[in-house]
Design a protein around this motif. Structure first.
Motif, PDB file in Angstrom:
ATOM      1  N   THR A 105       0.957  -1.066   0.058  1.00 54.50           N
ATOM      2  CA  THR A 105      -0.093   0.009   0.081  1.00 54.50           C
ATOM      3  C   THR A 105       0.810   1.219   0.137  1.00 54.50           C
ATOM      4  N   PRO A 106       1.645   1.515  -1.099  1.00 53.93           N
ATOM      5  CA  PRO A 106       2.568   2.648  -1.177  1.00 53.93           C
ATOM      6  C   PRO A 106       1.938   4.072  -0.817  1.00 53.93           C
ATOM      7  N   PHE A 107       0.480   4.078  -1.371  1.00 53.53           N
ATOM      8  CA  PHE A 107      -0.083   5.513  -1.562  1.00 53.53           C
ATOM      9  C   PHE A 107      -0.323   5.789  -0.141  1.00 53.53           C
ATOM     10  N   ALA A 108      -1.065   4.808   0.769  1.00 55.35           N
ATOM     11  CA  ALA A 108      -1.296   5.140   2.239  1.00 55.35           C
ATOM     12  C   ALA A 108      -0.060   5.252   3.141  1.00 55.35           C
ATOM     13  N   SER A 109       1.073   4.629   2.742  1.00 58.03           N
ATOM     14  CA  SER A 109       2.356   4.899   3.374  1.00 58.03           C
ATOM     15  C   SER A 109       2.926   6.216   3.211  1.00 58.03           C
ATOM     16  N   LEU A 110       2.370   6.775   2.246  1.00 57.16           N
ATOM     17  CA  LEU A 110       2.827   8.154   1.791  1.00 57.16           C
ATOM     18  C   LEU A 110       2.068   9.406   2.399  1.00 57.16           C
ATOM     19  N   LEU A 111       0.777   8.928   2.976  1.00 52.86           N
ATOM     20  CA  LEU A 111      -0.058  10.046   3.551  1.00 52.86           C
ATOM     21  C   LEU A 111       0.720  10.741   4.754  1.00 52.86           C
ATOM     22  N   PRO A 112       1.395   9.978   5.436  1.00 49.92           N
ATOM     23  CA  PRO A 112       1.924  11.040   6.489  1.00 49.92           C
ATOM     24  C   PRO A 112       2.746  12.176   6.169  1.00 49.92           C
ATOM     25  N   LEU A 113       3.362  12.199   4.906  1.00 49.52           N
ATOM     26  CA  LEU A 113       3.990  13.262   4.411  1.00 49.52           C
ATOM     27  C   LEU A 113       3.252  14.401   4.062  1.00 49.52           C
ATOM     28  N   LEU A 114       1.789  14.486   4.162  1.00 50.32           N
ATOM     29  CA  LEU A 114       1.181  15.446   4.138  1.00 50.32           C
ATOM     30  C   LEU A 114       0.974  16.035   5.577  1.00 50.32           C
ATOM     31  N   THR A 115       1.297  15.535   6.475  1.00 47.20           N
ATOM     32  CA  THR A 115       1.012  15.960   7.828  1.00 47.20           C
ATOM     33  C   THR A 115       2.349  16.353   8.302  1.00 47.20           C
ATOM     34  N   GLY A 116       2.275  16.530   9.880  1.00 49.45           N
ATOM     35  CA  GLY A 116       3.753  16.606  10.429  1.00 49.45           C
ATOM     36  C   GLY A 116       3.466  18.109  10.915  1.00 49.45           C
TER      37      GLY A 116
END
Length: 270
Positions: free
Chosen positions: A148-159
């Motif tokens: 699930t590469p798309f889902a694992s990229l989602l934290p890059l939107l936050t922080g």
């Protein structure tokens, strides 16, 4: 590294140590190079973060389920990156398990040898076992990321510096307003947890088998020291299996109702 084991075992030990060192270095360096082989061209994580945020903002505005080309490029890169890491971590795990077995066999065969030699073998075997456990965690995490590469990229939107789009996503999740891109995010987030639930369950079953094998060997062993070592590793396997069951249950729960977890991610609580 010389531990006074038979010459042939010493050579095998040296080869395994060298392989482990090479695989650790490859795990750190090679995945980005291999993933960039397709021409994606991301230099580092900050470069990837910028590209993903820009592409995701475009996707969010499209209002469709289909990923635009720029976002698909980032997701494909992240898939290859995690796939490379998963393969290297699996190879490292195999080498470290072999190394730990060799060292503990040498420890058990040491008999009445000097205390320093026995301590060195025990510490080295324990270190190899701990590193093998770390490698197992890396295998699981990177297989999940590859699935699930798309889902694992989602934290890059936050922080610390969430994007405007991330704020909008959080609001949509809070008020229940659904859009096609948000539906894709929810589906992928659920699949992210399903992947780990399956991986954890398979690992738990494997560890239970290892535990049964070790305890059976301990019961039938005539050597007191062998029984003790086998029992310790059998107990550790049982504890790890229990942890994997907890992980599987937790991820199954999140997969069955992914919205709260996704909302927590965009609220900074994941």
């Amino acid at each position: 590294m010389s531990l006074a084991v038979p010459a042939r075992s010493n050579r095998v030990l040296a080869v395994l140590v060298a392989l482990a060192g090479a695989l650790i270095a490859a795990f750190v360096v090679a995945p980005r190079l291999l993933a960039n082989g397709s021409g994606a061209g991301f230099r580092d994580e900050s470069d990837l973060r910028r590209a993903f945020r820009t592409a995701f903002a475009e996707y969010w505005l499209t209002g469709t389920r289909d990923l635009p080309a720029e976002l698909a490029t980032v997701v494909d890169y992240w898939f290859r990156y995690h796939l490379a890491k998963a393969v290297l971590a699996a190879m490292l795990l195999a080498v470290l398990v072999a190394l730990a077995v060799l060292l503990w066999r040498a420890f058990l065969a040491a008999g009445a040898a000097g205390l320093g030699r026995r301590v060195t073998l025990a510490v080295s075997g324990g270190a190899a076992a701990v590193l093998a456990l770390c490698s197992l965690v890396l295998v699981l995490a990177n297989v999940q990321g590859a699935v699930t590469p798309f889902a694992s990229l989602l934290p890059l939107l936050t922080g610390d510096d969430p994007t405007t789009v991330a704020v909008q996503v959080g609001r949509r999740l809070a008020d229940g307003t659904r859009t096609p891109p948000l539906d894709v995010m929810i589906d992928e987030f659920a699949r992210y947890h399903v992947a780990m639930a399956v991986l954890a369950a398979v690992t738990a079953v494997s560890l239970v088998g290892v535990c049964a094998f070790l305890w059976r060997a301990a019961v039938w062993s005539a050597d007191r020291r062998s029984r003790r070592v086998l029992a310790v590793f059998g107990t550790v396997s049982a504890v790890l299996a229990l942890i994997m069951v907890v992980v599987a249950v937790a991820n199954t729960t999140n997969a069955s109702d992914p919205v709260p977890g996704l909302a927590a991610l965009f609220a900074g609580g994941w």
